[in-house]
Design a protein around this motif. Sequence first.
Motif, PDB file in Angstrom:
ATOM      1  N   ALA A  56      32.943  90.195 -34.015  1.00  0.00           N
ATOM      2  CA  ALA A  56      33.159  89.122 -33.037  1.00  0.00           C
ATOM      3  C   ALA A  56      34.115  89.580 -31.939  1.00  0.00           C
ATOM      4  N   GLY A  57      34.668  90.791 -32.084  1.00  0.00           N
ATOM      5  CA  GLY A  57      35.596  91.308 -31.072  1.00  0.00           C
ATOM      6  C   GLY A  57      37.027  90.834 -31.269  1.00  0.00           C
ATOM      7  N   HIS A  58      37.308  90.208 -32.414  1.00  0.00           N
ATOM      8  CA  HIS A  58      38.658  89.677 -32.654  1.00  0.00           C
ATOM      9  C   HIS A  58      39.528  90.650 -33.445  1.00  0.00           C
ATOM     10  N   ASP A 136      30.410  96.536 -32.518  1.00  0.00           N
ATOM     11  CA  ASP A 136      31.224  95.997 -31.419  1.00  0.00           C
ATOM     12  C   ASP A 136      31.102  96.815 -30.133  1.00  0.00           C
ATOM     13  N   THR A 140      28.517  92.504 -24.619  1.00  0.00           N
ATOM     14  CA  THR A 140      28.998  91.160 -24.971  1.00  0.00           C
ATOM     15  C   THR A 140      30.302  91.229 -25.768  1.00  0.00           C
ATOM     16  N   VAL A 141      30.314  92.059 -26.808  1.00  0.00           N
ATOM     17  CA  VAL A 141      31.527  92.130 -27.636  1.00  0.00           C
ATOM     18  C   VAL A 141      32.656  92.820 -26.863  1.00  0.00           C
ATOM     19  N   GLU A 143      33.449  92.395 -23.792  1.00  0.00           N
ATOM     20  CA  GLU A 143      34.161  91.368 -23.010  1.00  0.00           C
ATOM     21  C   GLU A 143      35.195  90.660 -23.881  1.00  0.00           C
ATOM     22  N   GLU A 144      34.820  90.357 -25.107  1.00  0.00           N
ATOM     23  CA  GLU A 144      35.725  89.670 -26.021  1.00  0.00           C
ATOM     24  C   GLU A 144      36.884  90.588 -26.428  1.00  0.00           C
ATOM     25  N   ARG A 145      36.572  91.864 -26.659  1.00  0.00           N
ATOM     26  CA  ARG A 145      37.621  92.821 -27.035  1.00  0.00           C
ATOM     27  C   ARG A 145      38.617  92.982 -25.893  1.00  0.00           C
ATOM     28  N   LYS A 147      39.272  90.780 -23.625  1.00  0.00           N
ATOM     29  CA  LYS A 147      40.046  89.542 -23.533  1.00  0.00           C
ATOM     30  C   LYS A 147      41.188  89.556 -24.568  1.00  0.00           C
ATOM     31  N   GLU A 148      40.863  89.950 -25.776  1.00  0.00           N
ATOM     32  CA  GLU A 148      41.892  90.071 -26.822  1.00  0.00           C
ATOM     33  C   GLU A 148      42.964  91.054 -26.373  1.00  0.00           C
TER      34      GLU A 148
END
Length: 189
Positions: A56-58, A136, A140-141, A143-145, A147-148
């Motif tokens: 989920a990139g978290h 990951d 898409t992932v 972008e989340e990584r 952001k984290e």
Amino acid sequence: MLNMALFGPPGAGKGTQSEKLIAKYGLFHISTGDMLRKEIASGSDLGKKIDEVISAGHLVSDELIMSIIRKTLAENPHEKGILFDGFPRNLSQAALLEDLFDELHLPFFGILSLDVPREELLARIVNRGKTSHRNDDNETVFEERLKEYEEKTLPVARYFEKKGKYHVVSGTGTLDEIFERLVHLIEKK
Ligand code: ADP
């Protein structure tokens, strides 16, 4: 003894430069990402939970990261120094790292950061995704990584900057050029 952490956004080249640094200085390498992927590959229940978080990139929990690091250090010689790669990734991990070094009575040289423009990071990750088989490594992932990274990891840079323990080099150019910049930084101190 040379204890430090390589720092930078996903795709900055931490893994590649880590390999070169550990070879040159005889350091013990702790890549939290590699350790987590090993746990996933083992197929354990813990690995399955980790996989969900990473895909989920978290970020995985600080408790888990610290227990992996402590166990690894206890089991492996590291007299020439430790190179962290992918850690610390948030402010609480930064404080936990300092506590750990205090407890072990070891010095901490600081954080070496690789600076790479966003567009290049994305291109590298998408390219790496073709062969890495990492869940990951896709746009898409990514972008989340990122952001984290911006929300949780960048404050770590400022935290060490205030202590004079944050050093940055450009992470673009050839692998050898980037490596030379890191070596220069380490040796001018
Ligand atoms: P990258 O630096 O390219 O994002 P890593 O291999 O360092 O790759 O990390 C991959 C993933 O593993 C992260 O997105 C995160 O989910 C997890 N991870 C790695 N290190 C940590 C850490 N110190 N704390 C929390 N999660 C971590």
